[in-house]
Write a protein that holds these residues in place. Structure first.
Motif, PDB file in Angstrom:
ATOM      1  N   UNK A 112       0.832  -1.205   0.000  1.00 21.42           N
ATOM      2  CA  UNK A 112       0.000   0.000   0.000  1.00 21.42           C
ATOM      3  C   UNK A 112       0.867   1.256   0.000  1.00 21.42           C
ATOM      4  N   UNK A 113       1.834   1.321   0.909  1.00 19.73           N
ATOM      5  CA  UNK A 113       2.658   2.521   1.012  1.00 19.73           C
ATOM      6  C   UNK A 113       3.601   2.679  -0.182  1.00 19.73           C
ATOM      7  N   UNK A 114       3.910   1.572  -0.847  1.00 17.14           N
ATOM      8  CA  UNK A 114       4.739   1.660  -2.051  1.00 17.14           C
ATOM      9  C   UNK A 114       4.065   2.524  -3.122  1.00 17.14           C
ATOM     10  N   UNK A 115       2.738   2.528  -3.144  1.00 14.99           N
ATOM     11  CA  UNK A 115       2.007   3.309  -4.137  1.00 14.99           C
ATOM     12  C   UNK A 115       2.177   4.809  -3.934  1.00 14.99           C
ATOM     13  N   UNK A 116       2.591   5.207  -2.732  1.00 14.93           N
ATOM     14  CA  UNK A 116       2.791   6.631  -2.470  1.00 14.93           C
ATOM     15  C   UNK A 116       4.276   7.002  -2.425  1.00 14.93           C
ATOM     16  N   UNK A 117       5.136   6.080  -2.876  1.00 15.22           N
ATOM     17  CA  UNK A 117       6.543   6.416  -3.037  1.00 15.22           C
ATOM     18  C   UNK A 117       7.494   5.846  -2.009  1.00 15.22           C
ATOM     19  N   UNK A 118       6.981   5.073  -1.042  1.00 16.89           N
ATOM     20  CA  UNK A 118       7.858   4.501  -0.013  1.00 16.89           C
ATOM     21  C   UNK A 118       8.544   3.230  -0.525  1.00 16.89           C
ATOM     22  N   UNK A 119       9.743   2.999  -0.015  1.00 16.23           N
ATOM     23  CA  UNK A 119      10.465   1.760  -0.298  1.00 16.23           C
ATOM     24  C   UNK A 119      10.990   1.187   1.020  1.00 16.23           C
ATOM     25  N   UNK A 120      11.088  -0.137   1.136  1.00 12.29           N
ATOM     26  CA  UNK A 120      11.593  -0.739   2.380  1.00 12.29           C
ATOM     27  C   UNK A 120      13.111  -0.594   2.485  1.00 12.29           C
ATOM     28  N   UNK A 121      13.570   0.326   3.311  1.00 14.98           N
ATOM     29  CA  UNK A 121      15.006   0.558   3.482  1.00 14.98           C
ATOM     30  C   UNK A 121      15.485   0.190   4.884  1.00 14.98           C
ATOM     31  N   UNK A 122      14.551   0.067   5.831  1.00 15.13           N
ATOM     32  CA  UNK A 122      14.932  -0.287   7.199  1.00 15.13           C
ATOM     33  C   UNK A 122      14.863  -1.797   7.385  1.00 15.13           C
TER      34      UNK A 122
END
Length: 339
Positions: A112-122
């Motif tokens: 869901x959050x990927x659609x707003x530009x987030x990527x898993x970096x932590x």
């Protein structure tokens, strides 16, 4: 009025105890950091933007942590949270926030959050210990809450010094450190201290006893010796052999822990250029949610500047997610976020 409505929304959307809800809204909630959307005069969606700092590429940068992102069940799938996040990014951009960060509460929310530009970096690397032979080290102390809070300046000095040594790591202020400890003791946890013979602190462990094992949410130590002393002492004092610990990510086995989205592209690319002075790049960036980020950026001789020129073919054509992923060349670490 807004605070009470957001509390009502929190109770519906999250399974937290009343003690934690009261604690969070007393210690962390600030109306100026809160965005809401209403339907028929009632708040149906809300989030908080909590200010933090983070070590990144040798710098201490401002980040904004999304907390309490929630929508009433009957108001979901109407795009309310996407609207709130878009508005939040605009607020953060004006505040010159480098990255927006968050910890999804469920795995499906990563998509869901990927659609707003987030990527898993932590991420984190789990460490699990089985200590059938245990002992209590004489230089380790289980701090009572009274002694802990009377020693806050000394404890925070050590905590902050050790945290700042970590690259790509979210940091905590002295005020936040106090809140973390209050939450630790409120939930039945303990702060465990190692003190050298010289009197200086050599290690801290944030312990949460569980029915079948011991959970350490954070451990900071001068060396493996102090770490071993802390682990063996808690195992002995609580008469449990199993201890689980989340540590900063290492190569080989990393579990995702949170996400980031670039907000202030010039600030981030400026730091990236400084730490990569030999890279010359013409970048074309696309950011559909924050259009002011879209455009051409030239990185050269340790500096970055925007250009309107489209004469030259860009070396890289990236969207905001791809760029965020590019500048995090190894996983970041986040802990003690009251999540």
């Amino acid at each position: 009025m807004v605070k009470e409505e957001v509390i009502r929304l929190w109770r519906i959307c999250f399974q937290d105890s009343e003690d934690f809800i009261r604690f969070y809204f007393d210690k962390k909630y600030r109306e100026e950091n809160t965005l809401t959307l209403s339907e028929n005069g009632q708040i149906v969606s809300a989030l908080q933007m909590l200010p933090y700092q983070m070590t990144w590429n040798g710098n201490l940068i401002p980040v904004s942590y999304i907390s309490g992102a929630s929508t009433l069940p009957e108001a979901r799938k109407k795009g309310y949270m996407s609207q709130l996040l878009s508005k939040a990014f605009g607020v953060m951009k004006n505040q010159k926030i480098a990255f927006s960060i968050l910890i999804p509460q469920e795995d499906y929310l990563y998509d869901y959050y990927a659609k707003t530009g987030y990527v898993p970096v932590f991420g984190y690397t789990p460490e699990n210990y089985y200590l059938p032979v245990k002992y209590t080290h004489k230089q380790v102390e289980i701090l009572s809450s009274q002694k802990c809070f009377s020693s806050l300046p000394e404890l925070y000095c050590y905590f902050n010094r050790q945290m700042l040594k970590r690259p790509n790591c979210v940091q905590h202020t002295a005020e936040d450190f106090k809140i973390i400890l209050e939450d630790l003791y409120l939930s039945g946890g303990h702060l465990i201290l190692f003190r050298h013979i010289s009197g200086e602190i050599g290690g801290l462990a944030f312990l949460q006893p569980l029915p079948d094992k011991l959970h350490i949410s954070e451990l900071l130590a001068d060396s493996e010796d102090e770490k071993s002393a802390l682990l063996n002492t808690v195992a002995d004092q609580w008469n449990k052999s199993e201890i689980e610990l989340k540590t900063p990510p290492r190569s080989g086995h990393t579990i995702r822990r949170g996400m980031a989205r670039m907000i202030d592209t010039l600030q981030v690319l400026g730091i990236y250029a400084q730490t990569h002075p030999h890279r010359t790049i013409l970048l074309q960036l696309t950011d559909e949610i924050v259009p002011s980020n879209s455009g051409f950026y030239r990185l050269k001789n340790g500096s970055v500047f925007r250009t309107d020129s489209e004469i030259q073919r860009p070396d890289l054509q990236l969207d905001i997610r791809e760029l965020t992923q590019m500048v995090f060349n190894y996983p970041a670490f986040i802990s003690l976020m009251l999540d």
